[in-house]
Design a protein around this motif. Structure first.
Motif, mmCIF file in Angstrom:
data_model
loop_
_atom_site.group_PDB
_atom_site.id
_atom_site.type_symbol
_atom_site.label_atom_id
_atom_site.label_comp_id
_atom_site.label_asym_id
_atom_site.label_seq_id
_atom_site.Cartn_x
_atom_site.Cartn_y
_atom_site.Cartn_z
ATOM 1 N N ALA A 89 0.824 -1.207 0.000
ATOM 2 C CA ALA A 89 0.000 0.000 0.000
ATOM 3 C C ALA A 89 0.858 1.256 0.000
ATOM 4 O O ALA A 89 0.537 2.257 -0.664
ATOM 5 C CB ALA A 89 -0.934 0.004 1.210
ATOM 6 N N LEU A 90 1.977 1.220 0.707
ATOM 7 C CA LEU A 90 2.871 2.381 0.736
ATOM 8 C C LEU A 90 3.478 2.634 -0.641
ATOM 9 O O LEU A 90 3.547 3.782 -1.093
ATOM 10 C CB LEU A 90 3.971 2.136 1.769
ATOM 11 N N VAL A 91 3.894 1.579 -1.327
ATOM 12 C CA VAL A 91 4.474 1.740 -2.664
ATOM 13 C C VAL A 91 3.443 2.299 -3.641
ATOM 14 O O VAL A 91 3.743 3.191 -4.446
ATOM 15 C CB VAL A 91 5.042 0.394 -3.158
ATOM 16 N N LEU A 92 2.229 1.800 -3.576
ATOM 17 C CA LEU A 92 1.196 2.281 -4.491
ATOM 18 C C LEU A 92 0.857 3.748 -4.242
ATOM 19 O O LEU A 92 0.619 4.507 -5.186
ATOM 20 C CB LEU A 92 -0.062 1.416 -4.350
ATOM 21 N N GLN A 93 0.824 4.166 -3.001
ATOM 22 C CA GLN A 93 0.514 5.566 -2.708
ATOM 23 C C GLN A 93 1.661 6.487 -3.095
ATOM 24 O O GLN A 93 1.439 7.642 -3.467
ATOM 25 C CB GLN A 93 0.183 5.737 -1.226
ATOM 26 N N LEU A 94 2.895 6.008 -3.030
ATOM 27 C CA LEU A 94 4.022 6.834 -3.459
ATOM 28 C C LEU A 94 4.004 7.085 -4.955
ATOM 29 O O LEU A 94 4.521 8.106 -5.434
ATOM 30 C CB LEU A 94 5.337 6.170 -3.054
ATOM 31 N N ARG A 95 3.415 6.191 -5.717
ATOM 32 C CA ARG A 95 3.315 6.371 -7.158
ATOM 33 C C ARG A 95 2.120 7.224 -7.566
ATOM 34 O O ARG A 95 1.971 7.557 -8.734
ATOM 35 C CB ARG A 95 3.208 5.006 -7.842
ATOM 36 N N SER A 96 1.283 7.568 -6.614
ATOM 37 C CA SER A 96 0.100 8.367 -6.925
ATOM 38 C C SER A 96 0.489 9.813 -7.215
ATOM 39 O O SER A 96 1.458 10.348 -6.662
ATOM 40 C CB SER A 96 -0.883 8.327 -5.757
ATOM 41 N N HIS A 97 -0.270 10.463 -8.098
ATOM 42 C CA HIS A 97 -0.035 11.864 -8.456
ATOM 43 C C HIS A 97 -0.989 12.817 -7.723
ATOM 44 O O HIS A 97 -1.090 13.991 -8.096
ATOM 45 C CB HIS A 97 -0.186 12.050 -9.967
ATOM 46 N N ALA A 98 -1.688 12.325 -6.718
ATOM 47 C CA ALA A 98 -2.612 13.169 -5.965
ATOM 48 C C ALA A 98 -1.836 14.083 -5.025
ATOM 49 O O ALA A 98 -0.613 13.986 -4.874
ATOM 50 C CB ALA A 98 -3.588 12.291 -5.183
#
Length: 356
Positions: free
Chosen positions: A214-223
């Motif tokens: 989950a941390l990796v996926l949120q780091l890739r987010s552009h929000a």
């Protein structure tokens, strides 16, 4: 008459007055007019209205109009709360804050007042979600008595509803990616439990991997950073709750039966129309009674009361969490149904092992 230099106030002279910077009109003499020296003006009119009629009007810029700000009427917002004057009827109170009256003002509910004051409203799910929780709890209890793979059917349904309800409870919708991630973590934990012989370490290992994912996926987010933080916390919490619900699969079958029955009875008692304090006490007593009844059926005996009280207490915490923050009908029929059972899973496992 000839122009003369300006020296103080002068009356009766033609030409320009430097103070006013406007050409003066020649003075005219009127019958009965008395001539006064200095700056006292014209007096002596026999008709009191004649002075107003023949007073000269200056049209040029003066010191007051050059240096003073114009006076304007106060804005409507500045006078909105001034007391009413005269025979005007008082303005009605705002609909959301005024008490119920014969004039039609709406009475503000506790949830509306909490939102208006910036607090989180507390709205309990009610009897229908409690009935669904009881039904799902009884399904878990019966399936646990049948076998491990039978328990998987209601357990997977519980984990899916938990992941979806937690995201909506936190005001995040739609959040298909986060819900899918949390549910996938629950399925991975169930598979790891089955492979490892229902070892609790499978739950801890899956939980650690899913937090990192989950941390990796949120780091890739552009929000925005704030939105990414909210999304990360909601994803981690949803995954953790769905994975921890797999504790029913790791617990002893008799403990699952006792704990699920206790949760079902406690949630139904909590939904009864009673004061909050009395409702909590009655729910805990009902959970203890349900635990004793199921304990005599499964072989745990009177020790089922302790397991029932522990499961009922965790169920009330989950019930309270489902009433918090952004409650809606969807939240009540997802988080309100699943959280009492999901929150009780760790206690069922721990007390089941201790009492078994």
């Amino acid at each position: 008459m000839t122009n003369q230099p300006y020296d103080g106030y002068q009356d009766g002279q033609n030409g320009y007055d430097p103070y006013w910077q406007q050409p003066q009109q020649p003075q005219q003499s009127w019958p009965g007019q008395g001539h006064q020296q200095g700056h006292q003006g014209y007096q002596g009119y026999e008709d009191p209205y004649a002075a107003q009629q023949y007073t000269q009007q200056w049209q040029g810029q003066t010191w007051e109009t050059q240096t003073q700000q114009p006076v304007t009427a106060p804005a409507a917002a500045d006078t909105a709360y001034l007391p009413q004057q005269g025979n005007e009827a008082p303005a009605p109170a705002p609909a959301e804050y005024g008490p119920a009256t014969l004039a039609g003002n709406k009475r503000m509910t506790d949830a509306q007042r909490a939102r208006a004051e910036g607090r989180s409203p507390i709205i309990e799910p009610g009897m229908q979600p409690a009935a669904l929780t009881a039904l799902l709890g009884l399904l878990l209890a019966g399936a646990a008595a049948v076998g491990t793979y039978a328990l998987l059917v209601p357990l997977v349904a519980l984990q899916a509803v938990t992941a979806a309800g937690w995201f909506r409870l936190n005001g995040m919708w739609p959040a298909r990616q986060g819900i899918a991630l949390g549910f996938a973590g629950a399925l991975a934990a169930d598979a790891a439990l089955l492979v490892s012989g229902r070892s609790p370490s499978a739950i801890l290992g899956t939980l650690g991997v899913w937090v990192l994912l989950a941390l990796v996926l949120q780091l890739r987010s552009h929000a925005d950073p704030d939105e990414r933080m909210y999304g990360l916390m909601a994803t981690v919490a949803a995954s953790a709750l769905a994975i921890v619900a797999g504790g029913y699969l790791a617990a002893d079958a008799d403990a699952v039966t006792v704990g699920a029955v206790a949760v079902a009875v406690a949630v139904l008692a909590r939904a009864l129309p009673m004061p909050t304090a009395a409702s909590v006490v009655v729910a805990l007593l009902a959970g203890a009674g349900g635990g004793v009844a199921a304990g005599w059926l499964t072989g745990l005996g009177a020790s089922g009361a302790l397991l029932g009280v522990g499961a009922a207490g965790c169920a009330l915490i989950g019930h309270r969490a489902a009433s918090h923050d952004y409650p809606s009908r969807f939240v009540h029929f997802t988080a309100g149904v699943a959280l009492p059972l999901s929150a009780a899973a760790p206690v069922v496992y721990v007390l089941g092992r201790a009492l078994g």
